[in-house]
Motif scaffolding. Sequence first.
Motif, PDB file in Angstrom:
ATOM      1  N   GLU A 244       0.849  -1.194   0.000  1.00 17.85           N
ATOM      2  CA  GLU A 244       0.000   0.000   0.000  1.00 17.85           C
ATOM      3  C   GLU A 244       0.878   1.235   0.000  1.00 17.85           C
ATOM      4  OE1 GLU A 244      -3.623   0.367   0.266  1.00 17.85           O
ATOM      5  OE2 GLU A 244      -3.373  -1.616  -0.631  1.00 17.85           O
TER       6      GLU A 244
ATOM      7  N   LYS B 251      -0.437   7.286   2.553  1.00 21.71           N
ATOM      8  CA  LYS B 251      -1.169   8.496   2.151  1.00 21.71           C
ATOM      9  C   LYS B 251      -0.476   9.701   2.762  1.00 21.71           C
ATOM     10  CE  LYS B 251      -5.564   6.307   1.419  1.00 21.71           C
ATOM     11  NZ  LYS B 251      -6.940   6.133   1.874  1.00 21.71           N
TER      12      LYS B 251
ATOM     13  N   ARG C 228      -1.887   5.291  -7.359  1.00 18.64           N
ATOM     14  CA  ARG C 228      -2.720   4.310  -6.669  1.00 18.64           C
ATOM     15  C   ARG C 228      -3.604   3.565  -7.665  1.00 18.64           C
ATOM     16  NH1 ARG C 228      -5.028   7.582  -2.480  1.00 18.64           N
ATOM     17  NH2 ARG C 228      -2.875   8.004  -1.893  1.00 18.64           N
TER      18      ARG C 228
END
Lengths: 589, 429
Positions: free
Chosen positions: A294, A297, A314
């Motif tokens: 991931e 952010k 993303r």
Amino acid sequence: MVNRKKKYTSGEGAQFMTRKSALKKLQLSLNDFRKLCILKGIYPREPRNRKRAQKGKAGIRTLYHVKDIQFLLHEPIVWRLRDYKIFNKKVGRARAVKDFEKLNKYLNNHPTLKLDHIVKERYPTFIEALKDLDDCLTLCFLFSTFPSLAHVPRDQSALCRRLTLEFLHAVIEGKLLRKVFVSIKGYYFQAEIKGQTITWIVPHHFSFTPMSKAEVDFKVMSTFVEFYTVMLGFVNFRLYHGLNLYYPPKFSCLQQNNEEKQLVDEDIFVAERVAALNLPVSKTSNELVEDDFEIDKFNADGSEANEEQQEEIRKELEKVKNLKNLFKGQKFYLNREVPREPLVFVIRCFGGEVSWDKTLFVGSTFDEDDETITHQIVDRPSMEKQFISRYYIQPQWVFDSVNARDLLPVQKYFMGEVLPPHLSPFIDPEKDQEYIPPEARALYNENELEEQFKNDENKKNDDDEDDDEEDDNEENEEQEGNDDQEDEEGEEDNEENVSKKPKLSVSTGEVYKEIPWEKSRQERQEFRLREKMIKNKHRHLYKSMMEGKQKRAKEIWLLRKKRRLHDEKEKGQKEKKKSEKPKKKIVTN
Amino acid sequence: MASTKRKRVSKKLKSAWRKHANVADVEDFLEEKRSEERLGELTTVPDEALFRIDSQVSKDIPVLRNRKKLAAAKELKCFSALRPYTNVPDPVTKRNRVRTKEERQSVFVRNKKSAKTSKLVKQTGKPLSKKKEPKRGEFNTNLWEEGNVNNPSTDEWVDSNTVKHNSNEVRKTRQSNKHKSPAIELPHPGMSYNPSYEDHQDLLRQVAEKEEKLIKEEEHLHRVTRGMFSKVTEEQRDQNWLLDMSQGLANTKSPQEEEEDESDEQDGVTNRSVKNNKKTLKQRRKKKEHLEAEKLRRQLKLQKKKITDIHNLKKIMNNIATVETKQTIRNKITQKKKEEKKKKTKTLSATKFEEPDLEFNLGREIAGNLRDLKTEGNLLNDRFKSMQKRNILAPTKRQTFKKPKVKKFTKATHKEGDWKKSVAKCFKD
């Protein structure tokens, strides 16, 4: 008298060395020197001033840097090359004298070049080796298809075959393949390993065409392959261990006695290779190697642009993740006329299962009458016996689906259908900088493709109606029907919008009423401020960039407008025709 | 003779000594010694050791094959040149030669090896087998393992040459030649086996443009070389030849003209009086004065200009500025050119690199399915050319060696046309 400085003892004259003098310095024959240079990655140089570099001599000579040659001087394999020379002389003499005892003795312990340290020296890190893998893979794949040739070691093509097969297995296990392109030259594959995009070409079957000696120097190419096989071997080793796989992998269908191998012909060789591709490789542990990660952010600048970029990254990651399991749960059956090797590789790369006719080739995993087969890949206009439970599609569907990163609708790829063009996946990502007609754009975007399809059908319906129409009343009814259809479409669109909305909508606060244009104004101001911050050094570049962008945008706008006007005009003409036709009919009536 | 008669001769001087001293015995001794050194002592060896009376017939004369083998086992004649031709030891004790592999080994390694082998041989009683050669196609180490790294630059035991050999800077300079273009150039979309119409047309256009360029070049060459000369019939050619060759030979002129020519020649022969063009002293002085005055005038002018230039400072500054801007522009252009040159293929050898042709299918050749696909282009050729393009290989031409022409002739005995006759002749003899 003072000794005068001799010419060409310093500067460019002293930096360069002709090939002949290099040979003299290294005490090697020309062939050995060529080999050494290829293995060590030393290339000839072009001087700034040729006359000075050639010490005043005319003509064009092949020049090397003196430092490069000095670098070669320390190389231990120079001694190995000399050993080779001695070995060849011994063998030659023994053969001439017919002293077979000695000949066997010599041949049994021939000197071998060990190139491990050179691979390490040329590519200090694994990533650097990956960067240079394009050439390596293409040449290895090419040589794996070659028969035994003069000037090429006899076991080289077999080694290439083994190593390429191992590499393909690594790609399959790691799901590293990204793009495929079928060209007239061969199959282009693009994989992504550790962030490096690697492109290679696999020739079509029966690629070997005898060539005249004048065109390509086989000896030189085989030297390249000699180095590349070593490199590919170590890369394979590393890849396998990274994927928790045993190296070297063992394939039951490939294990045969040497005697048997000699009897086997080329076709069976290929069949075995393909069969090996269809088998899973044994793993050292069942732990999954998680390559998915991931993205944090974390917004460094806090600016909008950065956020957009992150969003794009993303999305790209999401797409790749989907691509990796594109064919998962699908079962493919290959007809015998289909080129199996690339298809098996591609399908297995994305998690599909493949099989073929058991009686023709080894290694099939399920039969044709298996009800769970979802797709049968066919490359012929028609078939007698067909199953209802599966799609009969042409091989291009597989490649196009991979490039589109989604399962494309199968309608256009059915057996006997005229295929849509197979487009190159390697075109610029900056597609928004040029005009693409709506038909072409639809090919890249599935949603648009469907819309296009619907529009086309509507048009067809219209045409049919034109032919069928007999009475005014009927026509009216039909028109109503058409309208209904359009309404339905509209509803569908609305439904889609509704389904999408909750994901993207932002609920505005009630108390604070924002001025709608204020935000955009603010942004524009900020943008202008940022523009002002551009360094003087880059100002000109930025200006020209922006101008170019504007120019291109204008062009696109102009072409779109033209297209729109053209479409409208055509539509108008059609309507006119429609309105004219019934009148005529009335007259005839 | 006089010399023998004289009993005693003065050997006062060196020359006299040399002349009259009898050193024959010494010389003889030395000669003998030298020959012994060269050939070994022969005088001391008894004759029996050197010679033998061969009274018996040797029974086993080797078969032809064995004889051949024996002959092959002998040292080649060509190596006799490498052997020393005397028994005199080499006076140069430290002759510079390539050391053998064993000699090149360091002392530590040699000692260690010998100790190990002797131990093992003692234990097992068998001679050691040779170390195995590395096998091809065996990869069982991770070349890029972190723990496996022994960095030569940090290791103090490593030879300084090795450090240099493996240093990063040396590597970079070696790779500075690397070409910018990728190893595998991405294909034109028109090269697809089933291309879209636009892509295919674009590809065909590119191919056609290239071809047209070539044709234009060819036409130009023809126009400039062969096309320049008009074709002439054979008769015309012969006439021309005759005309050319007889230029200045044939007597085509009338006798009157000849006479005139002769008179001209006579005029030319008469010596014209040479005029003395020397300047007088006065003229010289005047010229000198004039030059000096000119020089002075110029200097004065320069001085004056220097003073006035102070008022023209602005103009000068402007001038300098314009020159500088021009310079910068020129610099930029050269920089650009340099960058572009980096992308181009360099001339590495006398043969020029030729860009390979683009592969393409004609419109009618496109089948639209994989089964009837018509392949185009050769991958090996493509790789070879690509390497030449990226400056990895120097473009070369295949060298072809012509066999020298052998003059053929028939033997005198075979010359007669009728074979029956010649054969009969042979039999008669």
